[in-house]
Design a protein around this motif. Sequence first.
Motif, PDB file in Angstrom:
ATOM      1  N   GLY A  43      -7.557  -0.281  11.752  1.00 27.32           N
ATOM      2  CA  GLY A  43      -6.472   0.302  10.617  1.00 27.32           C
ATOM      3  C   GLY A  43      -5.774   0.215   9.494  1.00 27.32           C
ATOM      4  O   GLY A  43      -6.828  -0.161   8.167  1.00 27.32           O
ATOM      5  N   ARG A  44      -4.823   0.908   8.804  1.00 25.11           N
ATOM      6  CA  ARG A  44      -4.021   0.500   7.655  1.00 25.11           C
ATOM      7  C   ARG A  44      -3.913  -0.713   7.634  1.00 25.11           C
ATOM      8  O   ARG A  44      -3.413  -1.459   8.595  1.00 25.11           O
ATOM      9  CB  ARG A  44      -2.983   1.559   7.570  1.00 25.11           C
ATOM     10  N   ILE A  45      -4.192  -1.463   5.850  1.00 27.03           N
ATOM     11  CA  ILE A  45      -3.662  -2.721   5.742  1.00 27.03           C
ATOM     12  C   ILE A  45      -2.137  -2.221   5.296  1.00 27.03           C
ATOM     13  O   ILE A  45      -1.908  -1.149   4.270  1.00 27.03           O
ATOM     14  CB  ILE A  45      -4.622  -3.418   4.781  1.00 27.03           C
ATOM     15  N   LEU A  79     -16.071  -0.588  -5.044  1.00 26.49           N
ATOM     16  CA  LEU A  79     -15.983  -1.827  -3.591  1.00 26.49           C
ATOM     17  C   LEU A  79     -14.633  -1.682  -3.177  1.00 26.49           C
ATOM     18  O   LEU A  79     -13.837  -1.760  -3.514  1.00 26.49           O
ATOM     19  CB  LEU A  79     -15.854  -2.901  -4.299  1.00 26.49           C
ATOM     20  N   SER A  80     -14.761  -1.574  -1.773  1.00 22.86           N
ATOM     21  CA  SER A  80     -13.591  -1.215  -0.922  1.00 22.86           C
ATOM     22  C   SER A  80     -13.524  -2.552   0.342  1.00 22.86           C
ATOM     23  O   SER A  80     -14.365  -3.188  -0.568  1.00 22.86           O
ATOM     24  CB  SER A  80     -13.546  -0.355   0.174  1.00 22.86           C
ATOM     25  N   TYR A  81     -12.840  -3.068   1.343  1.00 22.19           N
ATOM     26  CA  TYR A  81     -12.459  -3.528   2.290  1.00 22.19           C
ATOM     27  C   TYR A  81     -13.348  -4.114   2.919  1.00 22.19           C
ATOM     28  O   TYR A  81     -13.946  -5.019   2.959  1.00 22.19           O
ATOM     29  CB  TYR A  81     -11.101  -3.640   2.532  1.00 22.19           C
ATOM     30  N   THR A 136     -18.497   7.846  10.152  1.00 21.36           N
ATOM     31  CA  THR A 136     -17.929   8.548   8.256  1.00 21.36           C
ATOM     32  C   THR A 136     -16.849  10.245   9.173  1.00 21.36           C
ATOM     33  O   THR A 136     -18.265  10.265   9.151  1.00 21.36           O
ATOM     34  CB  THR A 136     -19.013   8.378   7.752  1.00 21.36           C
ATOM     35  N   ASP A 137     -16.464   9.996   8.253  1.00 18.86           N
ATOM     36  CA  ASP A 137     -15.525  11.407   8.477  1.00 18.86           C
ATOM     37  C   ASP A 137     -16.288  12.143   6.928  1.00 18.86           C
ATOM     38  O   ASP A 137     -16.316  11.881   5.804  1.00 18.86           O
ATOM     39  CB  ASP A 137     -13.765  11.114   8.198  1.00 18.86           C
ATOM     40  N   ILE A 195     -21.000   3.030  10.841  1.00 18.04           N
ATOM     41  CA  ILE A 195     -20.130   2.776  10.355  1.00 18.04           C
ATOM     42  C   ILE A 195     -20.128   4.456  10.826  1.00 18.04           C
ATOM     43  O   ILE A 195     -20.687   5.602  10.141  1.00 18.04           O
ATOM     44  CB  ILE A 195     -20.392   3.172   8.698  1.00 18.04           C
ATOM     45  N   THR A 201       1.014  -0.568   0.107  1.00 15.63           N
ATOM     46  CA  THR A 201      -0.633   0.128  -0.002  1.00 15.63           C
ATOM     47  C   THR A 201       1.295   1.078  -0.396  1.00 15.63           C
ATOM     48  O   THR A 201       1.587   1.144   0.618  1.00 15.63           O
ATOM     49  CB  THR A 201      -0.818   0.409   1.321  1.00 15.63           C
ATOM     50  N   SER A 220     -14.882   1.050  12.825  1.00 16.91           N
ATOM     51  CA  SER A 220     -14.781   2.413  12.690  1.00 16.91           C
ATOM     52  C   SER A 220     -13.451   2.166  11.830  1.00 16.91           C
ATOM     53  O   SER A 220     -11.906   1.674  12.230  1.00 16.91           O
ATOM     54  CB  SER A 220     -14.277   3.474  13.701  1.00 16.91           C
ATOM     55  N   ASN A 221     -12.937   2.532  10.665  1.00 15.64           N
ATOM     56  CA  ASN A 221     -11.873   2.458   9.953  1.00 15.64           C
ATOM     57  C   ASN A 221     -11.413   3.671  10.008  1.00 15.64           C
ATOM     58  O   ASN A 221     -11.613   4.121   8.547  1.00 15.64           O
ATOM     59  CB  ASN A 221     -12.479   1.854   8.503  1.00 15.64           C
ATOM     60  N   ILE A 222     -10.523   3.980  10.483  1.00 15.41           N
ATOM     61  CA  ILE A 222      -9.405   5.067  10.188  1.00 15.41           C
ATOM     62  C   ILE A 222      -8.295   5.227   9.198  1.00 15.41           C
ATOM     63  O   ILE A 222      -7.920   5.322   8.850  1.00 15.41           O
ATOM     64  CB  ILE A 222      -8.839   5.730  11.830  1.00 15.41           C
ATOM     65  N   GLY A 223      -8.316   3.427   9.002  1.00 16.46           N
ATOM     66  CA  GLY A 223      -7.172   2.896   7.802  1.00 16.46           C
ATOM     67  C   GLY A 223      -6.700   3.733   6.367  1.00 16.46           C
ATOM     68  O   GLY A 223      -6.195   3.600   5.964  1.00 16.46           O
ATOM     69  N   ASN A 224      -8.386   3.898   6.033  1.00 10.94           N
ATOM     70  CA  ASN A 224      -7.768   4.853   4.704  1.00 10.94           C
ATOM     71  C   ASN A 224      -7.294   6.299   4.715  1.00 10.94           C
ATOM     72  O   ASN A 224      -6.980   6.931   3.999  1.00 10.94           O
ATOM     73  CB  ASN A 224      -9.354   5.324   4.089  1.00 10.94           C
TER      74      ASN A 224
HETATM   75  N1  CAO Z   1      -6.271  -0.073   4.727  1.00 16.65           N
HETATM   76  C1  CAO Z   1      -5.144   0.103   3.629  1.00 16.65           C
HETATM   77  N2  CAO Z   1      -6.956   0.602   2.476  1.00 16.65           N
HETATM   78  C2  CAO Z   1      -7.865   1.053   3.114  1.00 16.65           C
HETATM   79  C3  CAO Z   1      -8.017   0.731   4.239  1.00 16.65           C
HETATM   80  C4  CAO Z   1      -7.599   0.447   5.395  1.00 16.65           C
HETATM   81  N3  CAO Z   1      -7.477   0.145   6.681  1.00 16.65           N
HETATM   82  N4  CAO Z   1      -9.622   1.466   4.622  1.00 16.65           N
HETATM   83  C5  CAO Z   1      -9.832   2.319   2.810  1.00 16.65           C
HETATM   84  N5  CAO Z   1      -8.940   1.638   2.569  1.00 16.65           N
HETATM   85  C6  CAO Z   1      -8.677   2.102   0.577  1.00 16.65           C
HETATM   86  C7  CAO Z   1      -9.741   1.916   0.079  1.00 16.65           C
HETATM   87  O1  CAO Z   1      -9.860   0.526  -0.328  1.00 16.65           O
HETATM   88  C8  CAO Z   1      -9.573   2.073  -1.049  1.00 16.65           C
HETATM   89  O2  CAO Z   1      -9.175   2.273  -2.116  1.00 16.65           O
HETATM   90  P1  CAO Z   1      -9.127   1.635  -2.923  1.00 16.65           P
HETATM   91  O3  CAO Z   1      -9.055   3.726  -4.140  1.00 16.65           O
HETATM   92  O4  CAO Z   1      -8.116   1.223  -4.166  1.00 16.65           O
HETATM   93  O5  CAO Z   1     -10.208   1.496  -3.635  1.00 16.65           O
HETATM   94  C9  CAO Z   1      -9.491   4.156  -0.161  1.00 16.65           C
HETATM   95  O6  CAO Z   1      -8.593   3.612   0.736  1.00 16.65           O
HETATM   96  C10 CAO Z   1     -10.970   4.660   0.140  1.00 16.65           C
HETATM   97  O7  CAO Z   1     -11.702   4.588   0.962  1.00 16.65           O
HETATM   98  P2  CAO Z   1     -12.899   4.699   0.999  1.00 16.65           P
HETATM   99  O8  CAO Z   1     -12.790   6.114   2.380  1.00 16.65           O
HETATM  100  O9  CAO Z   1     -13.311   5.495   0.013  1.00 16.65           O
HETATM  101  O10 CAO Z   1     -14.292   4.113   1.188  1.00 16.65           O
HETATM  102  P3  CAO Z   1     -14.001   2.587   2.675  1.00 16.65           P
HETATM  103  O11 CAO Z   1     -15.011   2.148   2.506  1.00 16.65           O
HETATM  104  O12 CAO Z   1     -13.039   2.047   2.739  1.00 16.65           O
HETATM  105  O13 CAO Z   1     -14.379   3.354   3.937  1.00 16.65           O
HETATM  106  C11 CAO Z   1     -15.647   4.717   5.108  1.00 16.65           C
HETATM  107  C12 CAO Z   1     -15.732   4.398   4.474  1.00 16.65           C
HETATM  108  C13 CAO Z   1     -16.962   5.906   5.721  1.00 16.65           C
HETATM  109  C14 CAO Z   1     -15.100   4.163   6.472  1.00 16.65           C
HETATM  110  C15 CAO Z   1     -14.190   6.020   5.211  1.00 16.65           C
HETATM  111  O14 CAO Z   1     -14.165   7.145   3.998  1.00 16.65           O
HETATM  112  C16 CAO Z   1     -14.381   6.915   6.813  1.00 16.65           C
HETATM  113  O15 CAO Z   1     -14.869   7.797   6.481  1.00 16.65           O
HETATM  114  N6  CAO Z   1     -13.260   6.794   7.246  1.00 16.65           N
HETATM  115  C17 CAO Z   1     -13.535   7.124   8.490  1.00 16.65           C
HETATM  116  C18 CAO Z   1     -13.724   7.266   9.843  1.00 16.65           C
HETATM  117  C19 CAO Z   1     -13.574   7.698  10.988  1.00 16.65           C
HETATM  118  O16 CAO Z   1     -13.395   9.221  10.853  1.00 16.65           O
HETATM  119  N7  CAO Z   1     -13.126   6.971  12.776  1.00 16.65           N
HETATM  120  C20 CAO Z   1     -12.598   8.346  13.028  1.00 16.65           C
HETATM  121  C21 CAO Z   1     -13.179   7.927  14.299  1.00 16.65           C
HETATM  122  S1  CAO Z   1     -13.626   8.445  16.084  1.00 16.65           S
HETATM  123  O17 CAO Z   1     -13.049   9.749  15.272  1.00 16.65           O
END
Ligand code: CAO
Length: 260
Positions: free
Chosen positions: A202-204, A85-87, A126-127, A124, A12, A177-181
């Motif tokens: 976390g991030r992959i 399609l994300s993870y 969402t930021d 989920i 990545t 909560s996916n903060i890994g993006n």
């Molecule tokens: N590791 C590696 N890559 C990741 C990843 C992870 N954990 N999570 C997402 N990615 C990748 C996705 O696969 C996508 O890659 P591609 O462009 O190759 O498809 C890219 O990062 C962007 O992903 P995305 O954000 O558009 O989509 P998502 O479905 O993975 O996540 C959402 C959606 C709503 C969870 C995310 O956008 C978000 O808002 N995350 C932040 C949440 C947050 O703030 N949490 C803290 C809460 S406490 O304050």
Amino acid sequence: LLYIGQSGPSLTAPPTVPPPSTKVTPLAEDRIEPIKGIRKVMFTSMKESLSIPHFGYDDEFDLGQLVDLRYKLKKEVKHTTGLKLSYMPFIIKATSLALKEHPILNSQIDGDNLVFKADHNICIATDTPHGLLLPCIKQVQNLSILDITAELNRLHEAGLNNKISPADIAGGSFSLSNIGNIGGTYARPVIFPPQVAIGALGRIQVLPRFDYHGNVVKAHVMCISWSGDHRVIEGATMARFSNQLKDYLEEPAKMLMHLK
Ligand code: CAO
């Protein structure tokens, strides 16, 4: 045998820091801003969360097979449905399958009772440009991975456009909560009452790991950090739930047996 990810996508690239969407002007003097709107909601619900005795549990998942699977399906899903399609859809579905085996994690405290919720309404985090929102995907137990993808795309888009409705936010029973993006390896997620558990992804990362034969292999490692309400959830329950989820995500083909 551990999966050795030789082919497929190269994960990545380190997260890039995007330029700020609006120009930030340095402050010449202190600025007072009322806490209101979405931030006010966060303020109130997080104050309530403080009364919950949280315990944490972390584990590392090797997502090599999932990374390959998503890579293979991503283009086709885009081509046939227009969806991204994300993870997350795989992780959300696997979470629901694991919740089925560990229903107490999908329960809520109501006075002296614990209400085991029938539906897996998975929120989920969402930021959005307007603040952190927690919309939920309803009845995940009845949805296919493609259904979840459609709903996640809709909610993500709605979040960006300030169109998440109160109905989208209501009724959650479990949170992810996916903060890994954005980046990061671990987080300490805060439970969203009346729910009793939440997971932070976390991030992959591509990292070296040992296989069962002692060989160093390339692994796609994601850490999941769980928080549980220790009034009603034991650490062992959380560990068993997390192990079950790990089993599905490290070998996603196993999920097929349970999909309707
Ligand atoms: N590791 C590696 N890559 C990741 C990843 C992870 N954990 N999570 C997402 N990615 C990748 C996705 O696969 C996508 O890659 P591609 O462009 O190759 O498809 C890219 O990062 C962007 O992903 P995305 O954000 O558009 O989509 P998502 O479905 O993975 O996540 C959402 C959606 C709503 C969870 C995310 O956008 C978000 O808002 N995350 C932040 C949440 C947050 O703030 N949490 C803290 C809460 S406490 O304050």
